[in-house]
Design a protein around this motif. Structure first.
Motif, mmCIF file in Angstrom:
data_model
loop_
_atom_site.group_PDB
_atom_site.id
_atom_site.type_symbol
_atom_site.label_atom_id
_atom_site.label_comp_id
_atom_site.label_asym_id
_atom_site.label_seq_id
_atom_site.Cartn_x
_atom_site.Cartn_y
_atom_site.Cartn_z
ATOM 1 N N VAL A 1 -5.243 -0.011 0.788
ATOM 2 C CA VAL A 1 -5.353 1.409 0.457
ATOM 3 C C VAL A 1 -6.824 1.806 0.360
ATOM 4 C CG1 VAL A 1 -4.767 3.212 -1.220
ATOM 5 C CG2 VAL A 1 -3.190 1.313 -0.856
ATOM 6 N N GLY B 1 0.808 -1.213 0.000
ATOM 7 C CA GLY B 1 0.000 0.000 0.000
ATOM 8 C C GLY B 1 0.837 1.256 0.000
ATOM 9 N N ARG C 1 -4.303 1.528 7.431
ATOM 10 C CA ARG C 1 -4.271 1.503 5.967
ATOM 11 C C ARG C 1 -3.666 2.790 5.433
ATOM 12 N NH1 ARG C 1 -8.348 -2.491 5.324
ATOM 13 N NH2 ARG C 1 -9.867 -2.208 6.975
ATOM 14 N N THR C 2 -3.221 2.720 4.193
ATOM 15 C CA THR C 2 -2.854 3.937 3.491
ATOM 16 C C THR C 2 -4.173 4.597 3.091
ATOM 17 O OG1 THR C 2 -0.985 2.740 2.570
ATOM 18 C CG2 THR C 2 -1.544 4.856 1.551
ATOM 19 N N TYR D 1 2.747 2.067 -7.467
ATOM 20 C CA TYR D 1 2.065 1.397 -6.365
ATOM 21 C C TYR D 1 2.983 0.267 -5.937
ATOM 22 C CZ TYR D 1 -2.031 -0.691 -3.948
ATOM 23 O OH TYR D 1 -2.919 -1.183 -3.030
ATOM 24 N N PRO E 1 3.062 3.047 3.422
ATOM 25 C CA PRO E 1 2.016 2.191 3.977
ATOM 26 C C PRO E 1 1.519 2.698 5.324
ATOM 27 C CG PRO E 1 3.770 0.865 3.067
ATOM 28 C CD PRO E 1 4.229 2.282 2.976
ATOM 29 N N LEU F 1 -7.763 -1.484 -3.806
ATOM 30 C CA LEU F 1 -8.157 -0.151 -3.347
ATOM 31 C C LEU F 1 -9.601 -0.182 -2.878
ATOM 32 C CD1 LEU F 1 -7.020 1.799 -6.526
ATOM 33 C CD2 LEU F 1 -5.905 1.993 -4.322
#
Ligand code: ADP
Ligand code: MG
Length: 307
Positions: free
Chosen positions: A225, A66, A254-255, A127, A93, A144
């Motif tokens: 993400v 992420g 999470r990102t 990514y 991340p 995502l």
């Protein structure tokens, strides 16, 4: 005659060319053996990017982490009308990036580029170190999660609607996601609980409840993400507090790219990016930006009416 008109629209849709996808890097389940990533069939909860190299026929695996970076990205929807100019940013991340800026500044556009709803004209988006143009679109989007202002619910039960986030999720996984989102409370009070039938895009639910379901749907997919567009719509303050708690729980670990409308979200971000006419004009933490006494400071002191 109405039938003919309707049919013409159906054929229009059928005739649309499919979205081109020449991505060849895919997302696979994996496990780690002696420090090495191995592709596997079991549900390990671990994922990796599988990268076949055309030059020498080798395959490499990169753990899904992420990490998202943009390098000098330019973009325009229509030729000659640049919308984003020289956008560079990174999210390691677990980091939270908040976008703020006036309507039309380009916040939504940036998020549309990360999931490749549109392809960039110039620059690069990586990514986990991989150029996103090489990643198969379905797999990129799989990694995502999105919670947008408009929630799309489908005809079916509450459970079906949550499961839409991950089609092979068990009932237990869906309920756990609903709990994380803070939706379990209202769902269990519905006449049929999780089996309550939702019709017409959730007309029988309140807007806050629809949002809670979309948070639960994102949570069940459990992506590294998340892209969030915080709702501005006025829901009652109690529901808003529940929605906010759900969003916070979803963001954890999470990102996150969040188009922020709430001051609390902005304050809790690792970096705030202030956009103006498609350019980044300021970046930093809440404290740093206040100290700068620039655009962000103006927004902040001006009652914080963010778009
Ligand atoms: N699909 C589109 N086609 C053409 N122009 C668009 C499209 N979407 C957005 N724009 C334009 O791009 C600019 C940035 O829009 P957007 O990213 O939606 O801004 P924000 O989310 O910050 O309000 C605006 O000038 C808008 O009119
Ligand atoms: Mg927008």
């Amino acid at each position: 005659m109405t039938g003919i008109a309707a049919t013409a629209r159906v054929f229009d849709l059928i005739d649309r060319p499919p979205e081109v996808d020449d991505g060849y890097v895919t997302l696979v389940r994996c496990k780690e053996e002696n420090g090495e990533i191995k592709e596997c069939e079991e549900r390990t909860g671990m994922w990796a990017w599988k990268h076949p190299h055309q030059a020498d026929g080798t395959v490499t695996y990169t753990r899904l982490r992420g990490d998202v970076r943009m390098f000098d990205v330019d973009f325009e929807y229509e030729p000659g009308k640049p919308v984003l100019r020289g956008i560079s940013l990174y999210a390691k991340p677990g980091q939270k990036v908040a976008f703020v800026g006036a309507t039309g500044a380009g916040k939504t556009t940036i998020t549309n580029l990360i999931n490749r709803f549109y392809d960039i004209a110039d620059g690069k988006i990586r990514y986990d170190g991989i150029n996103i143009n090489k990643i198969k679109k379905a797999d990129l989007r799989h990694s995502l999660g999105m919670v947008l202002q408009d929630t799309n619910l489908f005809t079916g039960t509450v459970m079906d609607n949550i499961r839409y986030g991950k089609l092979d999720a068990t009932d237990e996984e869906c309920i756990a996601a609903a709990k994380l989102a803070g939706a379990d409370d209202f769902i269990t009070r519905l006449p049929e609980g999780y089996n309550t039938f939702i019709s017409g895009n959730g007309a029988n639910l309140s807007q806050g409840q629809r949002q809670l379901l979309s948070i639960a749907r994102a949570a069940v997919a459990d992506p590294p993400v998340m892209i969030l567009d915080e709702a501005t719509s006025s829901i009652d303050t109690r529901t808003e507090a529940i929605v906010q708690r759900g969003m916070d729980a979803l963001m954890k670990g999470r990102t996150v790219f969040v188009i922020a409308h709430r001051l609390s979200t902005v304050k809790n971000s690792d970096v705030i990016i202030v956009l103006d006419h498609g350019r980044i004009i300021e970046r930093g933490t809440h404290e740093q930006l206040l100290e700068q006494k620039g655009q962000y400071y103006q927004l902040y002191t001006g009652a914080f009416e963010l778009e």
